[in-house]
Design a protein around this motif. Structure first.
Motif, short mmCIF file in Angstrom:
data_model
loop_
_atom_site.label_atom_id
_atom_site.label_comp_id
_atom_site.label_asym_id
_atom_site.label_seq_id
_atom_site.Cartn_x
_atom_site.Cartn_y
_atom_site.Cartn_z
N ASP A 224 -13.27 -5.69 50.60
CA ASP A 224 -13.54 -4.40 49.97
C ASP A 224 -12.48 -3.36 50.31
OD1 ASP A 224 -14.17 -4.19 52.59
OD2 ASP A 224 -16.14 -3.28 52.32
N ALA A 226 -9.54 -0.78 50.10
CA ALA A 226 -9.16 0.10 48.99
C ALA A 226 -7.83 0.79 49.28
CB ALA A 226 -10.25 1.13 48.74
N GLN A 251 -11.26 -4.03 42.42
CA GLN A 251 -10.82 -2.75 42.97
C GLN A 251 -9.57 -2.93 43.84
OE1 GLN A 251 -13.31 -0.88 45.86
NE2 GLN A 251 -12.28 1.06 45.70
N TYR B 111 -16.92 -2.80 35.26
CA TYR B 111 -16.41 -3.63 36.34
C TYR B 111 -15.13 -4.31 35.85
CZ TYR B 111 -18.88 -7.20 33.67
OH TYR B 111 -19.33 -8.00 32.66
N GLY B 206 -6.58 3.77 41.80
CA GLY B 206 -7.23 2.46 41.82
C GLY B 206 -7.83 2.13 40.47
N GLU B 209 -14.65 1.47 38.73
CA GLU B 209 -15.62 0.38 38.78
C GLU B 209 -16.91 0.92 39.38
OE1 GLU B 209 -15.12 -4.27 39.82
OE2 GLU B 209 -14.60 -2.85 41.35
N VAL B 212 -17.45 0.90 43.20
CA VAL B 212 -16.72 1.87 44.03
C VAL B 212 -17.68 2.92 44.59
CG1 VAL B 212 -14.95 3.68 43.95
CG2 VAL B 212 -14.57 1.52 42.77
#
Lengths: 422, 288
Positions: A224, A226, A251, B111, B206, B209, B212
């Motif tokens: 996860d 970022a 992401q 997504y 980024g 989604e 997030v």
């Protein structure tokens, strides 16, 4: 005269009745129930379900599957395991599959678990319920190891898609060319903290170490994540010429690609990064992915290959029905899993799981992904020659085009070094 | 140099995540667990205005902030007012609202890598030997400007002073004619608008989604807890501790340990200062 009119009206009425009969077959037989429990909120889940629907429609349009002399349609039951979402615990995904098994009583399961960790746990569930399972999503190499421990117990489980080791091998040739023809020798390795990623990158790292590459850095990062500034700074300062990476979370993958460009990292990315590994990649990521070397596993999942008409036909059909696939992996394997199952049912003449397993094991035909047959661990055999095995390929993004570069049987070009590396 | 620049960027990003959450809690005492949902919703509204209505990025940003502020205001008067003061109910309602927003957007297909907000300015600049894109610089500058504006707002405007009054002592503020529900609803409106500002600034780096939102909520709660739930300066300091901590850990220990930093910081800070860095709640409780 009056009698003639009456006869004409009656004839017209019956003709009308006949014409009004629907063109689609009116199914009198019970359907073959096929369960598709998978991660629907993911590119590969979405593509796989569409590919399965495409194959099922083709089969049902031809009258269905011949089960012991009776044509029966395939009925799909689709449920969401959500196991590609980082917040979903493995237990929830297993529950979703068990609920489907107990409630809908499918004769077989296709596509299946998405995340490798969940798939490994799910093997016990499938073994317990003894339902033929043709997986085409989770791709850890540990499946074969687990299967080999107790083949009798896990005999209901098959895997049609490739796996991380095989997909990675497709990229080894590109790496060899970069070393031999362009003199590159410094490699950095980035893994996402998952079984799939570690297996994929591990194969390439071992290959690099055995072929004269110098490892200048290795980083394992949480799924996860970022922000990649720290690791990309390391890549830059290590003067790595190639960076081998596998990242399948949207992401993180997107941020990594954007940061890669903004930080001007002078290293060529090789492997798999979501966003780059998609026929739609250029539309959304543009120059961020130019020159990147990616893998397609198996063939037919997005690139119509000039040398293999079946891939062209499938990609064309898929694009016409659903638009371009979102991912570059699995679509064609999911499509073929329907035909593998249908073929096995017809040969067995029955839906009995034990008989089906025996017939699935005997599968041997030329499909979209190459020649399809299973090894002793119930994994479709992969290699470089589509006449002998199923195939994964490596390709390079060149100004908006995906150019296949390996294996030779399907290649349409050679690796090109980015101008900023010359 | 790269540690300084990217540590700064990461810190300001965390600060922007946490600003709205901290402000709402500090003033109205409501832990708005819908904050992550508001963040993603703000990004989605901007995307829709740009791509469906064809308006410019700046106009879309302004409209989104106004819309989100209005939604926060309505959320307070429509739902939160009825359960105001019942802490558990406030938690449940905001949490459910956040999940409902994120799941709805997930269902809508938010997504993958397909929903992107473009940077305000394309390109990059080299500082020392470090390349930094303009969008990151915009995030840095906006974070600083926002912090300044918020300070001016709460210290030099009538509404801001009302905010402080309610935050310091609600009953006394009431006796001076400050209406707590109005202040509460305005703080919720401002908090929601700040969530949208964060989304508009950060999402171009980024991808947009639904998932997030969960991460944003976790970081917002983390910096608020570490800083002291009711203290905005504490939240800012916590953002810098965690932001730089993450970058340093990634640089010198390993990137896989970055995720540990926020959690470890919560444990250490709360063990040493149960109210957080600048918080007072626990101290007051102990005094009583």
């Amino acid at each position: 005269m009056k009698k003639g009119v009456m006869v004409f009206i009656a004839a017209a009425f019956f003709a009308g009745l006949i014409l009004c009969v629907p063109l689609a077959p009116a199914w009198s037989a019970d359907p073959i129930v096929v369960g598709i429990p998978t991660a629907l909120n993911s590119d590969y889940g979405r593509d796989s379900v569409n590919a399965v629907k495409l194959a099922v429609k083709e089969i049902n349009d031809k009258g269905g599957v011949n089960v012991g002399g009776q044509k029966r349609p395939i009925k799909l039951i689709i449920s969401d395991t959500r196991d590609m979402e980082p917040t979903t615990p493995a237990h929830d995904a297993l529950m979703a599959v068990e609920k489907m098994i107990l409630q809908d009583k499918p004769h077989a399961i296709l596509v299946g678990f998405a995340r490798s960790e969940v798939f490994m746990a799910g093997m016990e569930l499938i073994a317990k319920h003894k339902i033929p399972y043709l997986g085409s999503y989770a791709q850890t190499h540990m499946f074969q190891q687990q299967f080999a421990k107790d083949p009798e117990k896990y005999k209901y489980i098959f895997r049609v898609c490739g796996y991380n080791v095989i997909a990675a091998k497709a990229a080894t040739d590109a790496i060899d060319v970069l070393r031999k023809e362009h003199g590159l020798k410094r490699a950095f390795f980035i893994t996402q903290d998952t079984l799939l990623s570690k297996g994929f990158v591990g194969v390439l790292k071992k290959h690099c170490e055995n072929t004269g590459w110098q490892t200048v850095g290795t980083e394992n990062i949480a799924s996860d994540a970022a922000d990649f500034s720290a690791v990309l700074s390391k890549v830059k300062s290590s003067k790595a010429q190639i960076t081998v990476v596998f990242w399948d979370v949207a992401q993180g993958g997107t941020i990594m690609l954007k940061q890669w460009t903004s930080m001007k990292v002078p290293s060529l990315m090789v492997g798999f990064v979501i966003g780059a590994c998609s026929p739609r990649g250029w539309d959304f990521m543009g120059k961020n992915i130019n020159y990147i070397i990616q893998t397609e596993a198996p063939i037919g999942s997005g690139i119509p290959l000039k040398k293999l008409p079946k891939t062209r036909a499938f990609v064309e059909k898929f694009n016409k029905a659903y638009g371009k696939p979102h991912g570059q992996w699995l679509t064609s394997a999911s499509y073929e899993s329907v035909y593998i199952l249908a073929g096995a049912i017809e040969r067995a003449g029955s839906l009995d799981p034990a008989k089906l397993v025996k017939e699935i094991e005997k599968t041997d035909y030329a499909g979209v992904i190459g020649r399809i047959r299973f090894d002793k661990n119930h994994q479709v055999v992969y290699g470089d020659d589509p006449k002998e095995t199923a195939v994964c390929l490596a390709y390079q993004w060149l100004n908006g085009k995906m150019v296949p570069i390996y294996p030779p049987a399907v290649a349409e070009g050679k690796v090109v070094l980015p101008p900023w590396m010359k | 140099m790269s540690i300084f620049i990217y540590g700064l960027t990461q810190s300001v990003t965390l600060m922007l995540y946490g600003y709205g959450f901290s402000l709402v809690y500090g003033i109205s005492g409501i832990a708005n667990f819908a904050h992550g949902g508001f963040y993603v919703l703000g990004g989605y509204i901007t995307w829709c205005i740009i791509n469906l209505l064809g308006l410019s990025q700046f106009t879309s940003a302004v409209l989104t902030v106004l819309i989100m502020g209005f939604l926060g205001f309505v959320f307070y008067w429509g739902i939160l007012l009825r359960i105001r003061g019942i802490i558990l109910s406030e938690l449940v309602i905001t949490f459910v609202a956040g999940i409902a927003i994120l799941e709805f957007l997930n269902w809508k297909g938010l997504y993958g890598f397909y929903y992107n907000l473009l940077p305000f300015v394309e390109g990059d600049i080299t500082v020392g030997e470090v390349s930094v894109d303009y969008q990151r610089l915009i995030v840095l500058c906006s974070g600083a400007v926002l912090a300044g504006l918020m300070w001016l707002f709460v210290h030099h405007t009538k509404i801001g002073l009302s905010f402080r009054g309610i935050a310091q002592e609600e009953r006394t503020a009431l006796s001076l004619g400050i209406e707590s529900d109005w202040v509460g609803s305005l703080s919720m409106a401002l908090g929601s608008a700040l969530a949208a500002v964060a989304a508009i600034l950060i999402l171009p780096l980024g991808v947009l989604e639904a998932n997030v939102g969960y991460e944003v909520l976790i970081y917002a709660v983390t910096v608020a807890i570490v800083g002291g739930l009711e203290s905005t300066p504490g939240m800012v300091l916590a953002s810098f501790i965690i932001g730089f901590g993450q970058i340093l850990v990634a640089e010198f220990i390993g990137s896989s340990w970055m995720i540990i930093v926020p959690l470890a910081t919560i444990v250490v800070i709360l063990a040493l200062r149960p109210s957080g860095l600048f918080g007072k709640f626990k101290e007051l409780e102990e005094r009583v």
